[in-house]
Design a protein around this motif. Structure first.
Motif, mmCIF file in Angstrom:
data_model
loop_
_atom_site.group_PDB
_atom_site.id
_atom_site.type_symbol
_atom_site.label_atom_id
_atom_site.label_comp_id
_atom_site.label_asym_id
_atom_site.label_seq_id
_atom_site.Cartn_x
_atom_site.Cartn_y
_atom_site.Cartn_z
ATOM 1 N N PHE A 44 1.988 -5.629 -5.272
ATOM 2 C CA PHE A 44 0.917 -4.870 -4.627
ATOM 3 C C PHE A 44 1.411 -3.472 -4.271
ATOM 4 C CE2 PHE A 44 -0.413 -9.197 -3.396
ATOM 5 C CZ PHE A 44 -1.771 -9.151 -3.668
ATOM 6 N N ASP A 45 0.667 -2.442 -4.669
ATOM 7 C CA ASP A 45 0.876 -1.113 -4.110
ATOM 8 C C ASP A 45 0.333 -1.153 -2.684
ATOM 9 O OD1 ASP A 45 1.794 -0.215 -6.565
ATOM 10 O OD2 ASP A 45 -0.067 0.833 -7.077
ATOM 11 N N LEU A 46 1.052 -0.557 -1.749
ATOM 12 C CA LEU A 46 0.637 -0.524 -0.350
ATOM 13 C C LEU A 46 0.361 0.921 0.066
ATOM 14 C CD1 LEU A 46 3.312 -2.949 1.156
ATOM 15 C CD2 LEU A 46 0.999 -3.508 0.368
ATOM 16 N N THR A 47 -0.811 1.141 0.641
ATOM 17 C CA THR A 47 -1.192 2.474 1.104
ATOM 18 C C THR A 47 -1.683 2.354 2.539
ATOM 19 O OG1 THR A 47 -1.917 3.010 -1.140
ATOM 20 C CG2 THR A 47 -2.653 4.476 0.623
ATOM 21 N N PRO A 48 -1.083 3.111 3.467
ATOM 22 C CA PRO A 48 -1.545 3.047 4.863
ATOM 23 C C PRO A 48 -3.013 3.471 4.979
ATOM 24 C CG PRO A 48 0.535 4.239 4.692
ATOM 25 C CD PRO A 48 0.037 4.027 3.293
ATOM 26 N N LEU A 49 -3.756 2.763 5.822
ATOM 27 C CA LEU A 49 -5.152 3.109 6.108
ATOM 28 C C LEU A 49 -5.191 4.039 7.320
ATOM 29 C CD1 LEU A 49 -6.745 -0.415 5.608
ATOM 30 C CD2 LEU A 49 -7.068 1.586 4.149
ATOM 31 N N PRO A 50 -6.141 4.975 7.359
ATOM 32 C CA PRO A 50 -6.207 5.949 8.456
ATOM 33 C C PRO A 50 -6.257 5.322 9.849
ATOM 34 C CG PRO A 50 -7.764 6.532 6.726
ATOM 35 C CD PRO A 50 -7.188 5.196 6.359
ATOM 36 N N GLY A 51 -6.987 4.237 10.026
ATOM 37 C CA GLY A 51 -7.112 3.621 11.347
ATOM 38 C C GLY A 51 -6.056 2.574 11.624
ATOM 39 N N GLY A 52 -5.069 2.466 10.770
ATOM 40 C CA GLY A 52 -4.051 1.424 10.903
ATOM 41 C C GLY A 52 -4.248 0.364 9.833
ATOM 42 N N GLY A 53 -3.253 -0.409 9.596
ATOM 43 C CA GLY A 53 -3.305 -1.416 8.555
ATOM 44 C C GLY A 53 -2.905 -0.832 7.211
ATOM 45 N N VAL A 54 -3.138 -1.605 6.184
ATOM 46 C CA VAL A 54 -2.676 -1.201 4.864
ATOM 47 C C VAL A 54 -3.671 -1.634 3.788
ATOM 48 C CG1 VAL A 54 -1.279 -3.308 4.532
ATOM 49 C CG2 VAL A 54 -0.649 -1.232 3.344
ATOM 50 N N GLU A 55 -3.868 -0.763 2.815
ATOM 51 C CA GLU A 55 -4.656 -1.089 1.626
ATOM 52 C C GLU A 55 -3.699 -1.683 0.602
ATOM 53 O OE1 GLU A 55 -7.567 -2.071 -0.261
ATOM 54 O OE2 GLU A 55 -8.195 -0.557 1.194
ATOM 55 N N MET A 56 -4.152 -2.718 -0.095
ATOM 56 C CA MET A 56 -3.314 -3.414 -1.072
ATOM 57 C C MET A 56 -3.995 -3.349 -2.438
ATOM 58 S SD MET A 56 -2.752 -6.734 1.361
ATOM 59 C CE MET A 56 -1.994 -7.710 0.085
ATOM 60 N N PHE A 57 -3.248 -2.884 -3.442
ATOM 61 C CA PHE A 57 -3.783 -2.811 -4.801
ATOM 62 C C PHE A 57 -2.843 -3.579 -5.722
ATOM 63 C CE2 PHE A 57 -4.529 -1.034 -8.986
ATOM 64 C CZ PHE A 57 -5.915 -0.971 -9.031
ATOM 65 N N PRO A 58 -3.331 -4.660 -6.360
ATOM 66 C CA PRO A 58 -2.470 -5.488 -7.209
ATOM 67 C C PRO A 58 -2.194 -4.845 -8.573
ATOM 68 C CG PRO A 58 -4.682 -6.398 -7.129
ATOM 69 C CD PRO A 58 -4.669 -5.202 -6.226
ATOM 70 N N ARG A 59 -0.982 -4.335 -8.751
ATOM 71 C CA ARG A 59 -0.561 -3.738 -10.030
ATOM 72 C C ARG A 59 -0.264 -4.798 -11.073
ATOM 73 N NH1 ARG A 59 -2.444 0.839 -10.852
ATOM 74 N NH2 ARG A 59 -2.167 2.102 -9.029
ATOM 75 N N LEU A 60 0.271 -5.907 -10.616
ATOM 76 C CA LEU A 60 0.621 -7.020 -11.500
ATOM 77 C C LEU A 60 0.211 -8.284 -10.777
ATOM 78 C CD1 LEU A 60 3.000 -7.835 -13.939
ATOM 79 C CD2 LEU A 60 3.861 -8.834 -11.840
ATOM 80 N N ALA A 61 -0.450 -9.185 -11.469
ATOM 81 C CA ALA A 61 -0.829 -10.462 -10.866
ATOM 82 C C ALA A 61 -0.614 -11.557 -11.899
ATOM 83 C CB ALA A 61 -2.286 -10.444 -10.404
ATOM 84 N N GLY A 62 0.236 -12.513 -11.556
ATOM 85 C CA GLY A 62 0.568 -13.607 -12.453
ATOM 86 C C GLY A 62 -0.590 -14.566 -12.671
ATOM 87 N N ALA A 63 -0.527 -15.254 -13.804
ATOM 88 C CA ALA A 63 -1.603 -16.160 -14.224
ATOM 89 C C ALA A 63 -1.857 -17.284 -13.222
ATOM 90 C CB ALA A 63 -1.287 -16.744 -15.598
ATOM 91 N N ARG A 64 -0.808 -17.880 -12.675
ATOM 92 C CA ARG A 64 -0.999 -18.985 -11.723
ATOM 93 C C ARG A 64 -1.683 -18.472 -10.454
ATOM 94 N NH1 ARG A 64 -2.792 -23.229 -10.165
ATOM 95 N NH2 ARG A 64 -1.583 -24.640 -8.880
ATOM 96 N N PHE A 65 -1.307 -17.283 -10.004
ATOM 97 C CA PHE A 65 -1.935 -16.692 -8.831
ATOM 98 C C PHE A 65 -3.416 -16.431 -9.096
ATOM 99 C CE2 PHE A 65 -2.831 -13.645 -5.513
ATOM 100 C CZ PHE A 65 -2.083 -14.121 -4.450
#
Length: 174
Positions: free
Chosen positions: A68-89
């Motif tokens: 997951f790419d992680l990007t901080p959110l303006p109000g706190g927390g984190v945005e998650m973007f899956p660059r790679l995701a395995g077949a079982r997942f």
């Protein structure tokens, strides 16, 4: 003038949190192997660099792995973007590879995922996460995850390395 009906049919959904364990007492082989691999890439840094993770070195773990790419959110927390995701997942959570999670997961499920990513970031190292899958009423599936930070510079996290294992309720005697 407000009639009182605007929010009357709205209900806040609260889901149980994902359990987090910093002792890293993994039950399943895949998360344990993922942790060993992550540790082998430290090279004296707080975390491996993102480009230290080489798919050809973890072929047997790839079906269970998500980056997951992680990007901080303006109000706190984190945005998650899956660059790679395995077949079982993706068998459990559907096609998420290279798709914004907000378009693939219900808001309350997304909040759980962001919460566990935040726990990993706050801990500053690998964690074990476990619980029941709640996505699409798949509560009959139990999960164990190894989540560990990666960084472009090996110092600050901008990627999450996740290795999963899933059990059906019948496999754990529950």
């Amino acid at each position: 003038m407000a009639t009182g009906g605007e929010g009357a049919n709205r209900k806040q959904i609260e889901l149980p949190p994902i359990d987090v364990d910093t002792t890293l007492a993994f039950e399943a082989l895949e998360p344990r192997a993922g942790l060993e691999y992550w540790r082998s890439k430290l090279d004296g840094r707080p975390m491996p660099r993102r480009n230290d993770i080489r798919p050809e070195e973890i072929v047997t773990l790839l079906p269970y792995t998500v980056l997951f790419d992680l990007t901080p959110l303006p109000g706190g927390g984190v945005e998650m973007f899956p660059r790679l995701a395995g077949a079982r997942f993706e068998e459990v959570f559907g096609p998420i590879h290279n798709r914004p999670l907000s378009t693939r997961l219900a808001p309350e499920i997304l909040a759980r995922w962001r919460g566990v990513a935040g726990a990993m970031l706050e801990h500053g190292g690998p964690i074990r996460a476990f619980g029941n899958v709640l996505h699409q009423d798949k509560t009959y599936i139990r999960f164990e995850l190894m989540l560990a930070p990666l960084g472009r510079d090996g110092q600050s996290a901008d990627t999450m390395f996740l290795v999963s294992h899933f059990w059906m309720r019948s496999e754990i005697g529950a």
